[in-house]
Structure formats: C-alpha cells, structure tokens
Design a protein around this motif. Structure first.
Motif, PDB file in Angstrom:
ATOM      1  N   ILE A  39       0.848  -1.196   0.000  1.00 45.09           N
ATOM      2  CA  ILE A  39       0.000   0.000   0.000  1.00 45.09           C
ATOM      3  C   ILE A  39       0.881   1.241   0.000  1.00 45.09           C
ATOM      4  CG2 ILE A  39      -1.859   1.199   1.203  1.00 45.09           C
ATOM      5  CD1 ILE A  39      -2.506  -1.740   0.292  1.00 45.09           C
ATOM      6  N   ASP A  40       0.722   2.095  -1.001  1.00 45.64           N
ATOM      7  CA  ASP A  40       1.517   3.322  -1.140  1.00 45.64           C
ATOM      8  C   ASP A  40       0.863   4.447  -0.345  1.00 45.64           C
ATOM      9  OD1 ASP A  40       2.999   5.513  -1.942  1.00 45.64           O
ATOM     10  OD2 ASP A  40       2.653   5.220  -4.085  1.00 45.64           O
ATOM     11  N   LEU A  41       1.530   4.903   0.725  1.00 41.20           N
ATOM     12  CA  LEU A  41       1.022   6.042   1.499  1.00 41.20           C
ATOM     13  C   LEU A  41       1.468   7.363   0.897  1.00 41.20           C
ATOM     14  CD1 LEU A  41       1.553   4.841   5.179  1.00 41.20           C
ATOM     15  CD2 LEU A  41      -0.453   4.566   3.710  1.00 41.20           C
ATOM     16  N   GLY A  42       2.506   7.341   0.076  1.00 37.41           N
ATOM     17  CA  GLY A  42       3.023   8.550  -0.537  1.00 37.41           C
ATOM     18  C   GLY A  42       4.101   9.198   0.312  1.00 37.41           C
ATOM     19  N   THR A  43       4.198  10.521   0.206  1.00 34.05           N
ATOM     20  CA  THR A  43       5.150  11.297   1.002  1.00 34.05           C
ATOM     21  C   THR A  43       4.368  12.313   1.823  1.00 34.05           C
ATOM     22  OG1 THR A  43       5.453  12.861  -0.805  1.00 34.05           O
ATOM     23  CG2 THR A  43       7.040  11.075  -0.654  1.00 34.05           C
ATOM     24  N   PRO A  44       4.724  12.524   3.083  1.00 31.54           N
ATOM     25  CA  PRO A  44       3.958  13.468   3.899  1.00 31.54           C
ATOM     26  C   PRO A  44       4.167  14.913   3.465  1.00 31.54           C
ATOM     27  CG  PRO A  44       5.771  12.582   5.157  1.00 31.54           C
ATOM     28  CD  PRO A  44       5.752  11.859   3.855  1.00 31.54           C
ATOM     29  N   ASN A  45       5.356  15.248   3.029  1.00 30.65           N
ATOM     30  CA  ASN A  45       5.666  16.615   2.630  1.00 30.65           C
ATOM     31  C   ASN A  45       7.001  16.592   1.922  1.00 30.65           C
ATOM     32  OD1 ASN A  45       6.697  19.388   2.750  1.00 30.65           O
ATOM     33  ND2 ASN A  45       4.873  19.767   3.967  1.00 30.65           N
ATOM     34  N   ASP A  46       7.091  17.173   0.740  1.00 35.71           N
ATOM     35  CA  ASP A  46       8.344  17.103  -0.017  1.00 35.71           C
ATOM     36  C   ASP A  46       9.308  18.254   0.261  1.00 35.71           C
ATOM     37  OD1 ASP A  46       6.962  19.105  -1.279  1.00 35.71           O
ATOM     38  OD2 ASP A  46       7.182  18.284  -3.292  1.00 35.71           O
ATOM     39  N   ARG A  47       8.956  19.164   1.163  1.00 40.91           N
ATOM     40  CA  ARG A  47       9.819  20.319   1.405  1.00 40.91           C
ATOM     41  C   ARG A  47      10.370  20.397   2.822  1.00 40.91           C
ATOM     42  NH1 ARG A  47       6.030  23.127  -2.207  1.00 40.91           N
ATOM     43  NH2 ARG A  47       7.171  23.343  -4.144  1.00 40.91           N
ATOM     44  N   THR A  48       9.887  19.553   3.704  1.00 35.61           N
ATOM     45  CA  THR A  48      10.336  19.620   5.092  1.00 35.61           C
ATOM     46  C   THR A  48      10.217  18.244   5.729  1.00 35.61           C
ATOM     47  OG1 THR A  48      10.089  20.843   7.164  1.00 35.61           O
ATOM     48  CG2 THR A  48       8.065  20.279   6.003  1.00 35.61           C
ATOM     49  N   LEU A  49      10.575  18.151   6.983  1.00 33.14           N
ATOM     50  CA  LEU A  49      10.469  16.889   7.705  1.00 33.14           C
ATOM     51  C   LEU A  49       9.009  16.506   7.864  1.00 33.14           C
ATOM     52  CD1 LEU A  49      13.053  17.600  10.545  1.00 33.14           C
ATOM     53  CD2 LEU A  49      13.450  16.503   8.340  1.00 33.14           C
ATOM     54  N   GLY A  50       8.698  15.242   7.683  1.00 34.84           N
ATOM     55  CA  GLY A  50       7.314  14.809   7.794  1.00 34.84           C
ATOM     56  C   GLY A  50       7.205  13.439   8.428  1.00 34.84           C
ATOM     57  N   THR A  51       6.007  13.148   8.936  1.00 36.90           N
ATOM     58  CA  THR A  51       5.727  11.889   9.610  1.00 36.90           C
ATOM     59  C   THR A  51       4.322  11.433   9.243  1.00 36.90           C
ATOM     60  OG1 THR A  51       7.130  12.492  11.480  1.00 36.90           O
ATOM     61  CG2 THR A  51       5.485  10.801  11.893  1.00 36.90           C
ATOM     62  N   PHE A  52       4.144  10.121   9.149  1.00 42.07           N
ATOM     63  CA  PHE A  52       2.810   9.556   8.991  1.00 42.07           C
ATOM     64  C   PHE A  52       2.317   9.058  10.339  1.00 42.07           C
ATOM     65  CE2 PHE A  52       3.964   9.072   4.492  1.00 42.07           C
ATOM     66  CZ  PHE A  52       2.806   9.571   3.910  1.00 42.07           C
ATOM     67  N   GLU A  53       1.071   9.383  10.650  1.00 42.63           N
ATOM     68  CA  GLU A  53       0.390   8.814  11.804  1.00 42.63           C
ATOM     69  C   GLU A  53      -0.574   7.769  11.249  1.00 42.63           C
ATOM     70  OE1 GLU A  53      -1.636  10.790  15.561  1.00 42.63           O
ATOM     71  OE2 GLU A  53      -2.936  10.911  13.789  1.00 42.63           O
ATOM     72  N   VAL A  54      -0.441   6.538  11.726  1.00 46.13           N
ATOM     73  CA  VAL A  54      -1.249   5.430  11.224  1.00 46.13           C
ATOM     74  C   VAL A  54      -1.975   4.791  12.404  1.00 46.13           C
ATOM     75  CG1 VAL A  54      -1.196   3.217  10.024  1.00 46.13           C
ATOM     76  CG2 VAL A  54       0.442   5.009   9.391  1.00 46.13           C
ATOM     77  N   GLU A  55      -3.307   4.881  12.409  1.00 48.37           N
ATOM     78  CA  GLU A  55      -4.079   4.210  13.447  1.00 48.37           C
ATOM     79  C   GLU A  55      -4.577   2.883  12.891  1.00 48.37           C
ATOM     80  OE1 GLU A  55      -7.550   4.813  16.771  1.00 48.37           O
ATOM     81  OE2 GLU A  55      -7.056   6.483  15.451  1.00 48.37           O
ATOM     82  N   VAL A  56      -4.298   1.819  13.619  1.00 47.42           N
ATOM     83  CA  VAL A  56      -4.577   0.458  13.160  1.00 47.42           C
ATOM     84  C   VAL A  56      -5.708  -0.145  13.978  1.00 47.42           C
ATOM     85  CG1 VAL A  56      -3.577  -1.833  12.857  1.00 47.42           C
ATOM     86  CG2 VAL A  56      -2.132   0.196  12.576  1.00 47.42           C
ATOM     87  N   LYS A  57      -6.687  -0.753  13.282  1.00 50.06           N
ATOM     88  CA  LYS A  57      -7.763  -1.478  13.952  1.00 50.06           C
ATOM     89  C   LYS A  57      -7.981  -2.804  13.223  1.00 50.06           C
ATOM     90  CE  LYS A  57     -12.638  -1.513  15.038  1.00 50.06           C
ATOM     91  NZ  LYS A  57     -13.937  -0.939  14.697  1.00 50.06           N
ATOM     92  N   PRO A  58      -7.427  -3.898  13.787  1.00 51.51           N
ATOM     93  CA  PRO A  58      -7.689  -5.208  13.177  1.00 51.51           C
ATOM     94  C   PRO A  58      -9.133  -5.629  13.423  1.00 51.51           C
ATOM     95  CG  PRO A  58      -5.917  -5.329  14.823  1.00 51.51           C
ATOM     96  CD  PRO A  58      -6.528  -3.981  14.913  1.00 51.51           C
TER      97      PRO A  58
END
Length: 121
Positions: A24-43
């Motif tokens: 699964i491609d999440l992409g990039t959070p931001n191409d100009r600065t530091l970025g992070t993905f927040e992923v909430e998981v519910k099985p």
C-alpha cells in the motif's frame, strides 16, 4: 474483495480497509520539510499484519527494492526495529523525511482498518 480506499472521513485523514495481500503506497507526507505519517490500526478478526517500508521519493522502486524502516508506537518513545511486522490495534508514527512510504500488508483471516494522516515534524 480488493483493498478499499482511500475515503476521507475527516480533512487530511485517509481510511483504508485492507483484506488482500498488497503493498500500500502512502506517498510522502511533505516534499519540502520533515514529515511523519500517523497510522491508526484497527484489526477486525485476524486482520493480518504489515511492515512499514520506504524508498527515496522519485526513484520509482518497488517490491524487493523497498527498505524496511523504523517506526514508533504512541504508547512508547521506543523505536520499533525495522522489519518488525505490526498487527495490533495501536497508533503508529512513521518518520518519512524525503521518503515515499509503503505498508507491505499480508492478509489474515479478517480485515484491517487503517486511518492515515501526515503532518510536518
């Protein structure tokens, strides 16, 4: 049934329902600065598991060329070792500075709901 998504229940949040083994491609959070993905998981049931992976943005790499990456859980500041699969209900943070981020998902007997948002920092 194929993986479903993204839907946007709130601005900036993507909901994915995973039920088929895929990358699964999440992409990039931001191409100009530091970025992070927040992923909430519910099985849901035995929802499967995934390994966060990355490649430098723009390379076009996929499959075995993707590299496992570190991530954190919201209940701990401890780094989760790269290559460790995740299957529990938690909130994860995946640093993604200049990298394209993926979830290498392996299907279980159930499904997995994932809410994803990116933020700067």
């Amino acid at each position: 049934m194929a993986n479903v998504g993204p839907t946007v229940p709130n601005i900036g949040i993507r909901k994915l329902v995973l039920d088929t083994t895929a990358v699964i491609d999440l992409g990039t959070p931001n191409d100009r600065t530091l970025g992070t993905f927040e992923v909430e998981v519910k099985p849901v049931g035995a929802g499967g598991s995934f390994i966060p992976k990355q490649t430098a943005d723009g390379t076009g790499y996929s499959g075995s060329d993707l590299k496992s990456c570190i991530y954190y859980t919201s209940d701990s500041e401890t780094v989760v070792t790269a290559g460790t699969s995740h299957s529990a209900a938690k909130i994860l943070y995946i640093p993604s500075d200049g990298a394209r981020t993926y979830l290498d998902y392996t299907q279980g007997a159930g499904t997995m709901e994932i809410h994803v948002r990116s933020f700067i920092g």
